[in-house]
Design an enzyme around this catalytic site. Structure first.
Site, PDB file in Angstrom:
ATOM      1  N   CYS A  41     -26.101  -3.353  -8.843  1.00  0.00           N
ATOM      2  CA  CYS A  41     -27.412  -3.555  -8.220  1.00  0.00           C
ATOM      3  C   CYS A  41     -27.293  -3.972  -6.760  1.00  0.00           C
ATOM      4  O   CYS A  41     -27.654  -5.098  -6.393  1.00  0.00           O
ATOM      5  CB  CYS A  41     -28.194  -4.586  -9.019  1.00  0.00           C
ATOM      6  SG  CYS A  41     -28.396  -4.048 -10.697  1.00  0.00           S
ATOM      7  N   GLU A  42     -26.733  -3.122  -5.944  1.00  0.00           N
ATOM      8  CA  GLU A  42     -26.634  -3.338  -4.488  1.00  0.00           C
ATOM      9  C   GLU A  42     -26.591  -1.972  -3.845  1.00  0.00           C
ATOM     10  O   GLU A  42     -25.910  -1.072  -4.350  1.00  0.00           O
ATOM     11  CB  GLU A  42     -25.323  -4.036  -4.124  1.00  0.00           C
ATOM     12  CG  GLU A  42     -25.181  -5.399  -4.692  1.00  0.00           C
ATOM     13  CD  GLU A  42     -24.439  -6.361  -3.771  1.00  0.00           C
ATOM     14  OE1 GLU A  42     -24.133  -5.991  -2.624  1.00  0.00           O
ATOM     15  OE2 GLU A  42     -24.198  -7.469  -4.233  1.00  0.00           O
ATOM     16  N   ARG A  66       0.820  -1.215   0.000  1.00  0.00           N
ATOM     17  CA  ARG A  66       0.000   0.000   0.000  1.00  0.00           C
ATOM     18  C   ARG A  66       0.857   1.269   0.000  1.00  0.00           C
ATOM     19  O   ARG A  66       0.576   2.220  -0.738  1.00  0.00           O
ATOM     20  CB  ARG A  66      -0.887  -0.001   1.252  1.00  0.00           C
ATOM     21  CG  ARG A  66      -1.928   1.090   1.299  1.00  0.00           C
ATOM     22  CD  ARG A  66      -2.628   1.091   2.672  1.00  0.00           C
ATOM     23  NE  ARG A  66      -3.153  -0.194   3.027  1.00  0.00           N
ATOM     24  CZ  ARG A  66      -4.383  -0.636   2.716  1.00  0.00           C
ATOM     25  NH1 ARG A  66      -5.197   0.142   2.052  1.00  0.00           N
ATOM     26  NH2 ARG A  66      -4.792  -1.843   3.087  1.00  0.00           N
TER      27      ARG A  66
HETATM   28  C1  LIG Z   1       2.244 -11.309   3.881  1.00  0.00           C
HETATM   29  C2  LIG Z   1       1.968  -9.908   3.465  1.00  0.00           C
HETATM   30  N1  LIG Z   1       2.998  -9.087   3.230  1.00  0.00           N
HETATM   31  C3  LIG Z   1       2.817  -7.813   2.827  1.00  0.00           C
HETATM   32  C4  LIG Z   1       1.545  -7.302   2.662  1.00  0.00           C
HETATM   33  C5  LIG Z   1       1.410  -5.886   2.189  1.00  0.00           C
HETATM   34  O1  LIG Z   1       0.770  -5.089   3.098  1.00  0.00           O
HETATM   35  P1  LIG Z   1       0.630  -3.524   2.832  1.00  0.00           P
HETATM   36  O2  LIG Z   1       0.017  -3.358   1.514  1.00  0.00           O
HETATM   37  O3  LIG Z   1      -0.209  -3.055   3.938  1.00  0.00           O
HETATM   38  O4  LIG Z   1       2.028  -2.969   2.897  1.00  0.00           O
HETATM   39  C6  LIG Z   1       0.440  -8.109   2.918  1.00  0.00           C
HETATM   40  C7  LIG Z   1      -0.919  -7.561   2.777  1.00  0.00           C
HETATM   41  O5  LIG Z   1      -1.884  -8.018   3.243  1.00  0.00           O
HETATM   42  C8  LIG Z   1       0.658  -9.447   3.319  1.00  0.00           C
HETATM   43  O6  LIG Z   1      -0.380 -10.277   3.547  1.00  0.00           O
END
Ligand SMILES: Cc1ncc(COP(=O)(O)O)c(C=O)c1O
Length: 429
Positions: A359-360, A290
């Site tokens: 449709c929700e 993210r």
């Molecule tokens: C094992 C693992 N590593 C890394 C991530 C990446 O997380 P983020 O996008 O919050 O950095 C995830 C996301 O769920 C994950 O499951």
């Protein structure tokens, strides 16, 4: 990168009332490629990557960054990070295939997930990936059998569940003992010992990932302390680890969140590693997703209809993007900023329910969004859509998934085509 709720993320700016991503007006891209459309900034992706890595190098840590490709799995995005030196964190055979297609070296790939199948293990073993992050005793036993069958040693890390509250949405919290992920410290030690003694497994280290959109580094540091304490216990038994993996999870600003930044995390990790007496330095891995992609992406959508009810009723802006394109509002009640791609000076403000065509009643993109008065045909941008946007999109209601565009300064490249009706039924009888 933190920015105030009154500011725009870097690489986005209004110029003469039009919202630009790098050097291109989003409204023009929307007109050229059609809406809905995901548009990403290569500059923002590179800047986030460098900021994350730099935070660690500046405190003397040599970080191996494995991009969590679930955040945005487009081949061009994986390739962009690969060219900067990233490895990949994958959670399925499909993600492994994507990482390899994008040119990520197998030894730079870590494979997580509680439900790896024998077929996925065989594929990853044949490709000689860097690390399997193991989440249960049964999984380790199967991996050992598959390693024997394939004739390839499996490099394993044990995913530790440290029972630490990441203080995030329950659906993306993964580090408490009621969550399905990882193993508690006692089980982790048992499995590490087992792997260290196996002829077909090679114990490389320990891994953690306690959740996503984590706004404070405190819980991540707490969890990392747990990893170090387990590493010490193993060293006493002369089991030496090569690598420790921090997982991902650092949060981003969607509205007015002020997430702590990688430099704070890196400084705390560096201090802990200094205090920790280990026989050899660890290779440190991190798996951000993210943080690298969220604010590099915009979902551009057009207003199809304005529907005004009675005086007390909400005014609906029905747009051409729906929950199938961006499920985060419906799934997590996530709040993305919604901005006009072309500001209309002097127009009065109005409160809208921004909803899609699905449709929700759960198909909303924003509740009570204040915008200058909209007209049918206006375009809007949903900010922060670069992570868990397209990668979670579906064909629900047999809607065609949108195209993806990568902007790099003055150029815009189509990195995924809009699906066609033929694509929809291609695999069906
Ligand atoms: C094992 C693992 N590593 C890394 C991530 C990446 O997380 P983020 O996008 O919050 O950095 C995830 C996301 O769920 C994950 O499951």
């Amino acid at each position: 990168m933190i920015f105030q709720s009154t500011e725009l993320p870097p690489f986005l700016a209004y110029r003469k009332g039009r919202l630009y991503l790098e050097e291109l007006a989003l409204e023009e891209l929307g007109a050229q490629f059609g809406t809905p459309v995901y548009i990403y900034s290569a500059g923002a992706l590179r800047a986030a990557y460098q900021r994350y890595l730099q935070a660690f190098t500046s405190v003397g840590l040599n970080l191996s960054l494995c991009y969590a490709i679930k955040a945005n799995s487009n081949l061009s995005i994986i390739r962009l990070f690969g060219e900067l030196g990233a490895g990949a964190d994958v959670v399925s055979g499909g993600e492994l295939y994507r990482a390899l297609q994008a040119g990520i070296a197998p030894e730079q790939i870590v494979f997580a997930g509680v439900g790896k199948t024998a077929a996925e293990m065989d594929y990853a073993l044949e490709q000689k990936i860097g690390t399997f992050n193991i989440e249960s005793a049964s999984e380790l036993a199967l991996l050992e059998r598959r390693a024997v069958a394939v004739g390839q040693e499996a490099r394993v890390s044990i995913r530790v569940n440290p029972n630490v509250d990441a203080q995030t949405h329950p659906y993306i919290a993964t580090g408490r003992n009621h969550n399905k992920f990882g193993l508690n410290p006692t089980q982790s030690l048992e499995l590490a010992r087992y792997a260290a003694g196996s002829a077909s497994l090679f114990l490389v280290g320990l891994q953690m990932h306690i959740g996503s959109q984590v706004l404070q580094v405190g819980p991540l540091v707490e969890a990392f302390k747990c990893l170090l304490s387990l590493a010490s216990q193993l060293e006493v038994e002369e089991i030496y680890l090569e690598q420790l993996d921090l997982g991902g999870g650092l949060g981003v600003t969607y509205q007015d969140e002020q997430p702590e930044q990688p430099d704070k995390l890196a400084a705390a990790i560096a201090d802990l590693l200094k205090e920790h007496q280990s026989k050899q330095p660890y290779r440190l891995i991190s798996e951000p997703g993210r943080y690298l992609t969220a604010n590099a992406g915009v979902l551009a959508t057009s207003v199809l209809y304005i529907k005004q009810g009675e005086l007390v009723d909400p005014c609906f802006a029905i747009v051409d993007a729906g929950m199938n394109d961006l499920i985060r509002p419906a799934l997590y009640n996530a709040k993305h900023r919604i901005m006009p791609l072309h500001e209309r000076p002097g127009a009065l403000s109005q409160v809208y329910e921004v909803v899609g065509p699905v449709c929700e009643s759960g198909d909303f993109l924003g509740h009570e969004v204040t915008l200058t008065e909209l007209k049918e045909g206006d375009m809007l941008g949903l900010l922060g859509a670069g992570a868990y946007g397209f990668s979670m999109a579906s064909n629900y209601n047999s809607r065609l998934r949108p195209p993806e565009i990568l902007v790099d300064e003055y150029t815009a490249r189509l990195i995924r085509h809009r699906e066609t009706y033929e694509d929809l039924v291609f695999l069906e009888d």
